[in-house]
Design a protein around this motif. Structure first.
Motif, PDB file in Angstrom:
ATOM      1  N   HIS A  39       0.258   3.115 -13.963  1.00 29.99           N
ATOM      2  CA  HIS A  39      -1.073   3.107 -13.352  1.00 29.99           C
ATOM      3  C   HIS A  39      -1.122   2.023 -12.287  1.00 29.99           C
ATOM      4  CE1 HIS A  39      -5.430   3.320 -13.027  1.00 29.99           C
ATOM      5  NE2 HIS A  39      -5.444   2.000 -13.117  1.00 29.99           N
ATOM      6  N   PHE A  40      -1.609   2.382 -11.100  1.00 31.99           N
ATOM      7  CA  PHE A  40      -1.794   1.422 -10.005  1.00 31.99           C
ATOM      8  C   PHE A  40      -3.284   1.283  -9.722  1.00 31.99           C
ATOM      9  CE2 PHE A  40       2.465   2.987  -9.327  1.00 31.99           C
ATOM     10  CZ  PHE A  40       3.166   1.853  -8.953  1.00 31.99           C
TER      11      PHE A  40
ATOM     12  N   ALA B 172      -7.563  -3.681 -10.221  1.00 34.02           N
ATOM     13  CA  ALA B 172      -8.218  -4.316 -11.373  1.00 34.02           C
ATOM     14  C   ALA B 172      -9.627  -4.796 -11.043  1.00 34.02           C
ATOM     15  CB  ALA B 172      -7.362  -5.452 -11.925  1.00 34.02           C
ATOM     16  N   GLY B 173     -10.306  -4.112 -10.135  1.00 35.01           N
ATOM     17  CA  GLY B 173     -11.690  -4.455  -9.817  1.00 35.01           C
ATOM     18  C   GLY B 173     -11.857  -5.574  -8.815  1.00 35.01           C
ATOM     19  N   ILE B 174     -10.789  -5.966  -8.113  1.00 36.22           N
ATOM     20  CA  ILE B 174     -10.899  -7.017  -7.098  1.00 36.22           C
ATOM     21  C   ILE B 174     -11.876  -6.601  -6.008  1.00 36.22           C
ATOM     22  CG2 ILE B 174      -9.650  -8.252  -5.290  1.00 36.22           C
ATOM     23  CD1 ILE B 174      -7.176  -8.116  -7.121  1.00 36.22           C
ATOM     24  N   LYS B 175     -11.825  -5.322  -5.625  1.00 36.05           N
ATOM     25  CA  LYS B 175     -12.696  -4.795  -4.582  1.00 36.05           C
ATOM     26  C   LYS B 175     -12.917  -3.310  -4.840  1.00 36.05           C
ATOM     27  CE  LYS B 175     -13.086  -4.619   0.463  1.00 36.05           C
ATOM     28  NZ  LYS B 175     -12.390  -4.854   1.728  1.00 36.05           N
ATOM     29  N   GLU B 176     -14.097  -2.820  -4.478  1.00 42.34           N
ATOM     30  CA  GLU B 176     -14.416  -1.399  -4.648  1.00 42.34           C
ATOM     31  C   GLU B 176     -14.241  -0.674  -3.322  1.00 42.34           C
ATOM     32  OE1 GLU B 176     -15.003   0.121  -7.462  1.00 42.34           O
ATOM     33  OE2 GLU B 176     -14.913  -1.746  -8.599  1.00 42.34           O
ATOM     34  N   PRO B 177     -13.884   0.585  -3.293  1.00 44.49           N
ATOM     35  CA  PRO B 177     -13.622   1.444  -4.449  1.00 44.49           C
ATOM     36  C   PRO B 177     -12.267   1.128  -5.076  1.00 44.49           C
ATOM     37  CG  PRO B 177     -13.209   2.666  -2.429  1.00 44.49           C
ATOM     38  CD  PRO B 177     -13.747   1.322  -2.021  1.00 44.49           C
ATOM     39  N   ASN B 178     -12.160   1.451  -6.350  1.00 39.18           N
ATOM     40  CA  ASN B 178     -10.947   1.184  -7.114  1.00 39.18           C
ATOM     41  C   ASN B 178     -10.645   2.383  -8.013  1.00 39.18           C
ATOM     42  OD1 ASN B 178      -8.767  -0.209  -8.272  1.00 39.18           O
ATOM     43  ND2 ASN B 178     -10.061  -1.008  -9.897  1.00 39.18           N
TER      44      ASN B 178
ATOM     45  N   GLY C  56       5.103  -3.235 -18.863  1.00 40.39           N
ATOM     46  CA  GLY C  56       5.155  -4.225 -17.786  1.00 40.39           C
ATOM     47  C   GLY C  56       3.867  -4.222 -16.994  1.00 40.39           C
ATOM     48  N   ILE C  57       3.546  -5.385 -16.430  1.00 42.58           N
ATOM     49  CA  ILE C  57       2.395  -5.537 -15.526  1.00 42.58           C
ATOM     50  C   ILE C  57       2.894  -6.341 -14.341  1.00 42.58           C
ATOM     51  CG2 ILE C  57       0.072  -6.440 -15.207  1.00 42.58           C
ATOM     52  CD1 ILE C  57      -0.268  -6.314 -18.249  1.00 42.58           C
ATOM     53  N   GLY C  58       2.845  -5.749 -13.147  1.00 43.59           N
ATOM     54  CA  GLY C  58       3.392  -6.417 -11.980  1.00 43.59           C
ATOM     55  C   GLY C  58       2.483  -6.360 -10.776  1.00 43.59           C
ATOM     56  N   ALA C  59       2.911  -7.030  -9.732  1.00 43.80           N
ATOM     57  CA  ALA C  59       2.187  -7.100  -8.467  1.00 43.80           C
ATOM     58  C   ALA C  59       2.853  -6.172  -7.457  1.00 43.80           C
ATOM     59  CB  ALA C  59       2.200  -8.536  -7.944  1.00 43.80           C
TER      60      ALA C  59
ATOM     61  N   ASP D 152      -6.600  13.182  -0.678  1.00 36.07           N
ATOM     62  CA  ASP D 152      -7.795  13.973  -0.391  1.00 36.07           C
ATOM     63  C   ASP D 152      -9.015  13.496  -1.157  1.00 36.07           C
ATOM     64  OD1 ASP D 152      -6.850  15.620   1.557  1.00 36.07           O
ATOM     65  OD2 ASP D 152      -6.340  17.274   0.207  1.00 36.07           O
ATOM     66  N   ASP D 153      -8.834  13.005  -2.389  1.00 38.86           N
ATOM     67  CA  ASP D 153      -9.988  12.615  -3.192  1.00 38.86           C
ATOM     68  C   ASP D 153     -10.029  11.136  -3.583  1.00 38.86           C
ATOM     69  OD1 ASP D 153      -7.843  12.775  -4.905  1.00 38.86           O
ATOM     70  OD2 ASP D 153      -8.958  13.714  -6.531  1.00 38.86           O
ATOM     71  N   LYS D 154      -9.066  10.326  -3.143  1.00 38.91           N
ATOM     72  CA  LYS D 154      -9.044   8.902  -3.503  1.00 38.91           C
ATOM     73  C   LYS D 154      -8.731   8.043  -2.297  1.00 38.91           C
ATOM     74  CE  LYS D 154      -7.509   9.564  -8.238  1.00 38.91           C
ATOM     75  NZ  LYS D 154      -6.535   9.201  -9.262  1.00 38.91           N
ATOM     76  N   ARG D 155      -9.324   6.840  -2.299  1.00 32.19           N
ATOM     77  CA  ARG D 155      -9.010   5.841  -1.280  1.00 32.19           C
ATOM     78  C   ARG D 155      -9.053   4.469  -1.934  1.00 32.19           C
ATOM     79  NH1 ARG D 155      -8.343   4.771   3.976  1.00 32.19           N
ATOM     80  NH2 ARG D 155      -9.174   2.834   4.788  1.00 32.19           N
ATOM     81  N   PHE D 156      -7.905   3.766  -1.909  1.00 32.39           N
ATOM     82  CA  PHE D 156      -7.869   2.399  -2.409  1.00 32.39           C
ATOM     83  C   PHE D 156      -8.558   1.494  -1.392  1.00 32.39           C
ATOM     84  CE2 PHE D 156      -4.000   2.315  -5.493  1.00 32.39           C
ATOM     85  CZ  PHE D 156      -4.453   3.460  -6.121  1.00 32.39           C
ATOM     86  N   SER D 157      -9.009   0.334  -1.846  1.00 32.12           N
ATOM     87  CA  SER D 157      -9.674  -0.597  -0.933  1.00 32.12           C
ATOM     88  C   SER D 157      -8.827  -1.822  -0.599  1.00 32.12           C
ATOM     89  CB  SER D 157     -11.013  -1.048  -1.531  1.00 32.12           C
ATOM     90  OG  SER D 157     -10.793  -1.672  -2.778  1.00 32.12           O
ATOM     91  N   THR D 158      -7.673  -1.985  -1.278  1.00 33.69           N
ATOM     92  CA  THR D 158      -6.823  -3.154  -1.033  1.00 33.69           C
ATOM     93  C   THR D 158      -5.360  -2.729  -0.925  1.00 33.69           C
ATOM     94  OG1 THR D 158      -6.549  -3.555  -3.409  1.00 33.69           O
ATOM     95  CG2 THR D 158      -8.350  -4.735  -2.313  1.00 33.69           C
ATOM     96  N   THR D 159      -4.584  -3.533  -0.203  1.00 34.89           N
ATOM     97  CA  THR D 159      -3.139  -3.303  -0.165  1.00 34.89           C
ATOM     98  C   THR D 159      -2.468  -3.928  -1.391  1.00 34.89           C
ATOM     99  OG1 THR D 159      -2.803  -5.265   1.198  1.00 34.89           O
ATOM    100  CG2 THR D 159      -3.004  -3.155   2.345  1.00 34.89           C
ATOM    101  N   PHE D 160      -3.059  -4.999  -1.964  1.00 36.30           N
ATOM    102  CA  PHE D 160      -2.538  -5.607  -3.188  1.00 36.30           C
ATOM    103  C   PHE D 160      -3.065  -4.833  -4.382  1.00 36.30           C
ATOM    104  CE2 PHE D 160      -3.115  -8.287  -6.905  1.00 36.30           C
ATOM    105  CZ  PHE D 160      -1.817  -8.730  -7.102  1.00 36.30           C
ATOM    106  N   ASN D 161      -2.166  -4.431  -5.271  1.00 36.37           N
ATOM    107  CA  ASN D 161      -2.548  -3.710  -6.477  1.00 36.37           C
ATOM    108  C   ASN D 161      -1.638  -4.104  -7.625  1.00 36.37           C
ATOM    109  OD1 ASN D 161      -4.603  -1.322  -5.870  1.00 36.37           O
ATOM    110  ND2 ASN D 161      -3.291  -1.614  -4.090  1.00 36.37           N
TER     111      ASN D 161
END
Length: 193
Positions: A169-170, A173-179, A122-125, A135-144
């Motif tokens: 995997h969340f 998809a490269g919409i914004k960095e960091p990803n 499956g691929i979803g929103a 500690d070692d990761k930070r997403f850049s968007t609330t939409f994933n």
């Protein structure tokens, strides 16, 4: 400032997702069941390198199915609500994230039928509120996007019970960095009404 076009690898993902959305909606085989009534509920627990997740959800079976000589393809819509706890801020603090998602899922029963072993993808929103960090990761968007591969077994009277092992995997998809993305290994139990 001129915007750069979407990365080339994103186009097949978007086209696949849009194609899945064109498939028929919830199953109408049971005339007594209203379209809005779910066909199953699930609980799910997962772990990533620096996070844990607990998820509840509902599914709606599609009326669409394809029987091939070696198996049956079918699918469902999944709506999920979860909470993630990461180790952001050290061992004494936890960052909490709420996940809300909708996912079209394709399922294959090898050998045919609607019970026994199955595989699915499956691929979803998904919305992750607030933005996920550890500690070692930070997403850049609330939409994933949340994509998964799974193997499971449906069993019991009427095939009412399911146990599934999923790799999900969340990322955006490269919409914004960091990803950096986050990978969860998940165990799910589902019950069909």
């Amino acid at each position: 400032m001129k915007k750069s076009p979407a990365p080339a690898f994103l186009r097949p993902v978007v086209l696949t997702f849009c194609g899945l959305l064109l498939l028929p909606g919830p199953a109408s085989a049971e005339a007594a069941r209203p379209w809005w009534q779910p066909t199953s509920a699930f609980v799910q627990a997962g772990a990533a390198e620096h996070a844990n997740a607990a998820v509840l959800g509902l599914t709606w079976d599609w009326s669409w199915r394809r029987d091939l000589g070696w198996g049956r393809f079918t699918g469902y819509w999944e709506v999920s609500f979860g909470r993630w706890a990461s180790d952001a801020g050290g061992s004494s603090a936890h960052a909490w994230v709420t996940q809300v998602g909708i996912t079209p899922v394709l399922r294959l029963y090898p050998g045919g039928g609607d019970t026994g072993w199955f595989g699915e993808l499956g691929i979803g929103a998904n919305l992750l509120l607030p933005i996920y960090r550890s500690d070692d990761k930070r997403f850049s968007t609330t939409f994933n996007f949340g994509d998964h591969l799974a193997v499971g077994r449906r069993f019991g009277e009427r095939g009412a019970h399911e146990v599934t092992l999923r790799l999900q995997h969340f990322s955006n998809a490269g919409i914004k960095e960091p990803n950096p993305g986050e990978d969860f290994l998940q165990l799910r139990y589902g019950y069909r009404f």
